[in-house]
Scaffold this motif. Structure first.
Motif, PDB file in Angstrom:
ATOM      1  N   GLN A 169       2.005   1.855  -3.501  1.00  0.00           N
ATOM      2  CA  GLN A 169       0.933   2.410  -4.327  1.00  0.00           C
ATOM      3  C   GLN A 169       0.698   3.891  -4.025  1.00  0.00           C
ATOM      4  O   GLN A 169       0.391   4.672  -4.934  1.00  0.00           O
ATOM      5  CB  GLN A 169      -0.350   1.608  -4.116  1.00  0.00           C
ATOM      6  CG  GLN A 169      -0.311   0.224  -4.725  1.00  0.00           C
ATOM      7  CD  GLN A 169      -1.554  -0.588  -4.419  1.00  0.00           C
ATOM      8  OE1 GLN A 169      -1.687  -1.167  -3.350  1.00  0.00           O
ATOM      9  NE2 GLN A 169      -2.473  -0.629  -5.367  1.00  0.00           N
ATOM     10  N   TRP A 176     -13.119   4.182  -6.392  1.00  0.00           N
ATOM     11  CA  TRP A 176     -12.734   3.598  -5.113  1.00  0.00           C
ATOM     12  C   TRP A 176     -11.971   2.293  -5.334  1.00  0.00           C
ATOM     13  O   TRP A 176     -12.388   1.438  -6.099  1.00  0.00           O
ATOM     14  CB  TRP A 176     -13.985   3.341  -4.271  1.00  0.00           C
ATOM     15  CG  TRP A 176     -13.770   2.512  -3.039  1.00  0.00           C
ATOM     16  CD1 TRP A 176     -12.804   2.700  -2.098  1.00  0.00           C
ATOM     17  CD2 TRP A 176     -14.533   1.376  -2.615  1.00  0.00           C
ATOM     18  NE1 TRP A 176     -12.926   1.754  -1.100  1.00  0.00           N
ATOM     19  CE2 TRP A 176     -13.977   0.924  -1.395  1.00  0.00           C
ATOM     20  CE3 TRP A 176     -15.639   0.710  -3.137  1.00  0.00           C
ATOM     21  CZ2 TRP A 176     -14.490  -0.167  -0.698  1.00  0.00           C
ATOM     22  CZ3 TRP A 176     -16.149  -0.378  -2.444  1.00  0.00           C
ATOM     23  CH2 TRP A 176     -15.579  -0.803  -1.248  1.00  0.00           C
ATOM     24  N   ASN A 177     -10.835   2.154  -4.648  1.00  0.00           N
ATOM     25  CA  ASN A 177     -10.011   0.954  -4.751  1.00  0.00           C
ATOM     26  C   ASN A 177     -10.046   0.224  -3.410  1.00  0.00           C
ATOM     27  O   ASN A 177      -9.300   0.556  -2.488  1.00  0.00           O
ATOM     28  CB  ASN A 177      -8.577   1.319  -5.125  1.00  0.00           C
ATOM     29  CG  ASN A 177      -7.701   0.102  -5.366  1.00  0.00           C
ATOM     30  OD1 ASN A 177      -8.056  -1.024  -5.007  1.00  0.00           O
ATOM     31  ND2 ASN A 177      -6.539   0.318  -5.965  1.00  0.00           N
ATOM     32  N   LYS A 178     -10.914  -0.769  -3.291  1.00  0.00           N
ATOM     33  CA  LYS A 178     -11.073  -1.454  -2.008  1.00  0.00           C
ATOM     34  C   LYS A 178      -9.857  -2.299  -1.645  1.00  0.00           C
ATOM     35  O   LYS A 178      -9.734  -2.742  -0.498  1.00  0.00           O
ATOM     36  CB  LYS A 178     -12.336  -2.304  -1.996  1.00  0.00           C
ATOM     37  CG  LYS A 178     -12.327  -3.493  -2.936  1.00  0.00           C
ATOM     38  CD  LYS A 178     -13.641  -4.262  -2.789  1.00  0.00           C
ATOM     39  CE  LYS A 178     -13.688  -5.480  -3.698  1.00  0.00           C
ATOM     40  NZ  LYS A 178     -14.966  -6.219  -3.537  1.00  0.00           N
ATOM     41  N   ASN A 179      -8.947  -2.509  -2.589  1.00  0.00           N
ATOM     42  CA  ASN A 179      -7.716  -3.232  -2.269  1.00  0.00           C
ATOM     43  C   ASN A 179      -6.745  -2.372  -1.466  1.00  0.00           C
ATOM     44  O   ASN A 179      -5.837  -2.898  -0.821  1.00  0.00           O
ATOM     45  CB  ASN A 179      -7.032  -3.718  -3.544  1.00  0.00           C
ATOM     46  CG  ASN A 179      -7.844  -4.770  -4.267  1.00  0.00           C
ATOM     47  OD1 ASN A 179      -8.424  -5.659  -3.632  1.00  0.00           O
ATOM     48  ND2 ASN A 179      -7.918  -4.674  -5.588  1.00  0.00           N
ATOM     49  N   LYS A 189       0.833  -1.206   0.000  1.00  0.00           N
ATOM     50  CA  LYS A 189       0.000   0.000   0.000  1.00  0.00           C
ATOM     51  C   LYS A 189       0.869   1.257   0.000  1.00  0.00           C
ATOM     52  O   LYS A 189       0.525   2.255  -0.636  1.00  0.00           O
ATOM     53  CB  LYS A 189      -0.934  -0.006   1.199  1.00  0.00           C
ATOM     54  CG  LYS A 189      -2.038  -1.050   1.111  1.00  0.00           C
ATOM     55  CD  LYS A 189      -3.000  -0.932   2.288  1.00  0.00           C
ATOM     56  CE  LYS A 189      -4.105  -1.966   2.208  1.00  0.00           C
ATOM     57  NZ  LYS A 189      -5.099  -1.813   3.292  1.00  0.00           N
TER      58      LYS A 189
END
Length: 228
Positions: free
Chosen positions: A18, A214-217, A15
């Motif tokens: 990213q 939205w990026n739930k990962n 994360k």
């Protein structure tokens, strides 16, 4: 100057990688772990305030608020660590307050914590032409059932008295509580959305956007991009 504000929800090294794909100068990161400092690029540093767990929780040893910035261009001001959580940074002459009002042992109301943080750092609001307050505010407004323990209307009125405006609401022209976009999905459920993540500024911004889709990962939250 580019700022990314993103609650990354139980951080991990992937994360963090990213996050830096956004190529920002400053990152405000609720729920980051202290141990993630080791994964920062060499030209960045981080101030962190949070809690360390007795036992690792879902793969992380700690959780708190981090503010990350390019070295040589920023300086963290002395701050009150018992105010959970807020970290003030001066970056290229701009006052930036990383903001994540969160329950603590003494105060359970997000509204009261948010008010305490704002009043604590209000002395800086008149010293700097541009001031930014950004993060996961943990505050919202239900038109039919106001929640006084997490009341954005009260905090919006307080910030307005200091000359701040909400970037999202200025840009979209939508009133508080009637946002067409959402920034948080409780338990990653698209049918249970809230608007919890805000950016307030004293001066107009060059650009503001939510980091959609939205990026739930990455998180149950949506990030924010702020350009000065």
């Amino acid at each position: 100057m580019k700022i990314v504000s993103y609650n990354i929800s139980l951080s991990n090294p992937q994360k963090i990688k990213q996050l830096f794909d956004y190529n920002a100068d400053v990152y405000v990161v609720p729920e980051i772990a202290d141990e993630e400092k080791q994964f920062l690029p060499s030209d960045f540093e981080m101030e962190w305030n949070g809690i360390n767990f007795e036992k690792p929780f879902m793969g992380t040893k700690s959780k708190g608020l981090g503010i990350i910035w390019r070295k040589e261009s920023g300086k963290v001001l002395e701050y009150e660590k018992s105010l959970t959580y807020a970290i003030p940074l001066i970056y290229n002459g701009v006052f930036i307050l990383g903001f994540w009002p969160t329950h603590n042992e003494n105060i359970k109301s997000y509204t009261k914590i948010a008010r305490s943080i704002i009043e604590k750092y209000s002395e800086y609001f008149g010293k700097y032409k541009q001031c930014i307050i950004t993060g996961d505010f943990n505050l919202y407004y239900k038109k039919n059932a106001p929640n006084k323990d997490a009341d954005i209307l009260e905090i919006d009125a307080l910030l307005s008295s200091y000359g701040f405006k909400s970037a999202y609401h200025e840009q979209w022209g939508e009133p508080l509580g009637s946002e067409s976009q959402k920034t948080f999905y409780f338990k990653n459920d698209l049918n249970n959305p809230f608007f919890l993540d805000y950016t307030y500024s004293k001066e107009p911004l060059a650009h503001y956007e939510l980091l959609l889709p939205w990026n739930k990962n990455i998180s149950d939250h949506v990030g924010q991009l702020i350009v000065l």
